[in-house]
Write an enzyme that holds these catalytic residues in place. Sequence first.
Site, PDB file in Angstrom:
ATOM      1  N   THR A  15      -2.516   4.061  -4.739  1.00  0.00           N
ATOM      2  CA  THR A  15      -1.884   5.172  -5.454  1.00  0.00           C
ATOM      3  C   THR A  15      -2.488   5.306  -6.851  1.00  0.00           C
ATOM      4  OG1 THR A  15       0.150   5.842  -6.586  1.00  0.00           O
ATOM      5  CG2 THR A  15      -0.012   3.545  -5.986  1.00  0.00           C
ATOM      6  N   SER A  20       6.291   0.340 -11.802  1.00  0.00           N
ATOM      7  CA  SER A  20       7.468  -0.048 -11.008  1.00  0.00           C
ATOM      8  C   SER A  20       7.024  -1.229 -10.154  1.00  0.00           C
ATOM      9  CB  SER A  20       7.929   1.093 -10.088  1.00  0.00           C
ATOM     10  OG  SER A  20       7.023   1.223  -9.004  1.00  0.00           O
ATOM     11  N   TYR A  80       7.135  -1.386  -7.041  1.00  0.00           N
ATOM     12  CA  TYR A  80       6.339  -0.813  -5.941  1.00  0.00           C
ATOM     13  C   TYR A  80       4.874  -0.663  -6.369  1.00  0.00           C
ATOM     14  CZ  TYR A  80       3.902   3.219  -4.026  1.00  0.00           C
ATOM     15  OH  TYR A  80       2.927   4.060  -3.564  1.00  0.00           O
ATOM     16  N   HIS A  81       4.658  -0.089  -7.550  1.00  0.00           N
ATOM     17  CA  HIS A  81       3.283   0.097  -8.011  1.00  0.00           C
ATOM     18  C   HIS A  81       2.579  -1.249  -8.211  1.00  0.00           C
ATOM     19  CE1 HIS A  81       4.847   4.187  -9.066  1.00  0.00           C
ATOM     20  NE2 HIS A  81       3.664   4.519  -8.600  1.00  0.00           N
ATOM     21  N   LYS A  84       1.077  -2.359  -5.045  1.00  0.00           N
ATOM     22  CA  LYS A  84      -0.185  -1.677  -4.741  1.00  0.00           C
ATOM     23  C   LYS A  84      -1.346  -2.293  -5.516  1.00  0.00           C
ATOM     24  CE  LYS A  84       1.009   1.767  -1.952  1.00  0.00           C
ATOM     25  NZ  LYS A  84       0.468   1.881  -0.594  1.00  0.00           N
TER      26      LYS A  84
END
Lengths: 137, 509
Positions: free
Chosen positions: B227, B271, B273-274, B277
Amino acid sequence: MSNCTRLTNSSFSDEVLGVSDSVLVEFWGSWCPPCKMMEPVLETLAERLAGRVKICKLNIDQYPAFRSTYHIMGVPTFVVFDGGKPVGRAIGAHSLQQLLGLIDATLAERPAVRPIVEVPASPGEVGRAVVANETNS
Amino acid sequence: MEHNGKYTCWNCPAIDLAGKVDFRACGQSGKQFEKKTDASGETQILAECKRRPEIGLFDPMSISFDECPEWIKGPCGYQLRNMRVMILGIDGYLGWTLALWLGGMGYRVSGVDNYNRREWVKERGAQTIVPISRMNDRLAAAKELLGIDIEFRQIDIFEQRQRLREFIEEVRPEAVVHYAECPSAPYSMIDAEHAIAVQKNNVLGTLGLLFTMKDLVPESSLIKLGTMGEYGTPLTGRPLFEGMFPADAELHWDNRQWSLGGELIPRDPHSFYHVSKVQDTFNCYEACKYWWLRSFDIMQGVIFGVHTDQVARDNRLRTRLDIDECFGTVINRFVAQAVTGIPLTLYGQGKQIRGYIALRDAMQCMTRLINAPPEPGQYAAVNQISGIYSVRHLACKVAQIGQKNFGLPIQIQRVENPRVEADEHPFEVLYEKLPKQFGFETKVDLDEEIARMFELFLTDEVRARIEQRKHAIIPRTWWSGIKRQVEQLELLNLEAEIRDDEQLYTINE
């Protein structure tokens, strides 16, 4: 069409060793991110130095015999050849200016293939050899 | 000239490398391709084609895609005939769309999913506003209406690694598209359980996959969804390069200088989540280096849209579309708000700038990358976006189209920003690789796609489904841990806002 010459086992002697011109060879690997990022720089370099210094690439994984011949301990390694002999090297990613600097400095210091002009010693100074700067002007 | 016409067998997944040579240069690894030896000695890596074994051993650089009969011309460059592509996360918004897209172009598609996305959305009290069928019905519809056979297994890539291994061994995919990750920043910020679940699924699931690919299909390319959010938004305004610094980026310090070429650019995820990644990026990068895997890391911008020819063909073929705070992306969410009369929500100043790409354009990019496999050991990153917009601009755009084309009364509001992020910042991003190296052309017009979304969302069934779950749109997950719905800060004067926006964008253009 690429301006860089992609070398193989068989073409290395013709393109690098058997020529009197100056050649910059990048020894590189597919798995090496800095090598991939050097691609546009080498293209630009080949354009800028066309007719003066040939820019070549050799994949060290495909043709591994070269790594012992030229002591390639990491990639990318740039080796400057002059008259078929390695005369300068640099390891790791380099910017365009840095590679130009390497080529200029290396070739300027190599008297072997250029006429050497003896300069008369000036007072207090010993005689010194100056490379007639044909290709780097 | 096709973007991959001059690629050679060195890039092709249908090749076994041969020759008794070191696995990698410079002696870092002792692994050797020992099963065959070059007649001339141990001097170079040779190839053997799994599809045309009659050629024997040959120099992998000697045949290019445009010369090889196994690579045929397609709409996205040369494509390997009947190429086997496995999609992990095939039940999702992107996965299902890509399965039909590739299937329609002649690829042999297989896929796995554990239906986590369906469960996560249900858990948040939301639902896909575009109704989707059960997998068995989807597969039957793909076969019946499009003539596409998809080999599917219900597998959790983290919990059922052995089953995934067996499926990969059975299919022997020539490319693996990895969409099987939790894609939500807010979902990872709910509490410890959610943060751990997201990181476990994403980071450890991917790590296990890398080992499986090393053991079974190291010649396949891994096309992994990352992302743009990995980079963050550096307040210095430093450009967001495509994964790595170019060679002419230099570090100057203490009167010395170094090229940064090939080093990963700094990451500033915003975050958990990031962060997952970012960890994936490092794991893929290392796996390529250690084992000669080949990977594209897709730094995808914010995705939007509903349309490809295949999913629009029949209701049973539709892909899911979420609009809730966790799984809905911003343009999709704005259009849903517009059709149900909720003011479009800007977080904080609403001046966040991001890169965007439409669903259909993203499919084109993925296909072009599948067709241009990286070289052995090559980790490459691309920024997969087709335009850059501020959130405020997008709200104005949706409001204008909704008002003018569909006669909807639309408002825009600013609400408290539940995230920890700069809501006004510089933004410069490079996204040249896909168009310049892979032949990508933007086909989707932002206004047209928004209008298309309005048309779909205003159908009775979809509109009713938005109404049923519209409470799930407004954020209630705060990065600080607070659990309450955000409050309105300001209702904007729409006409003035649109006028300012038009002036701003006219100046910038």
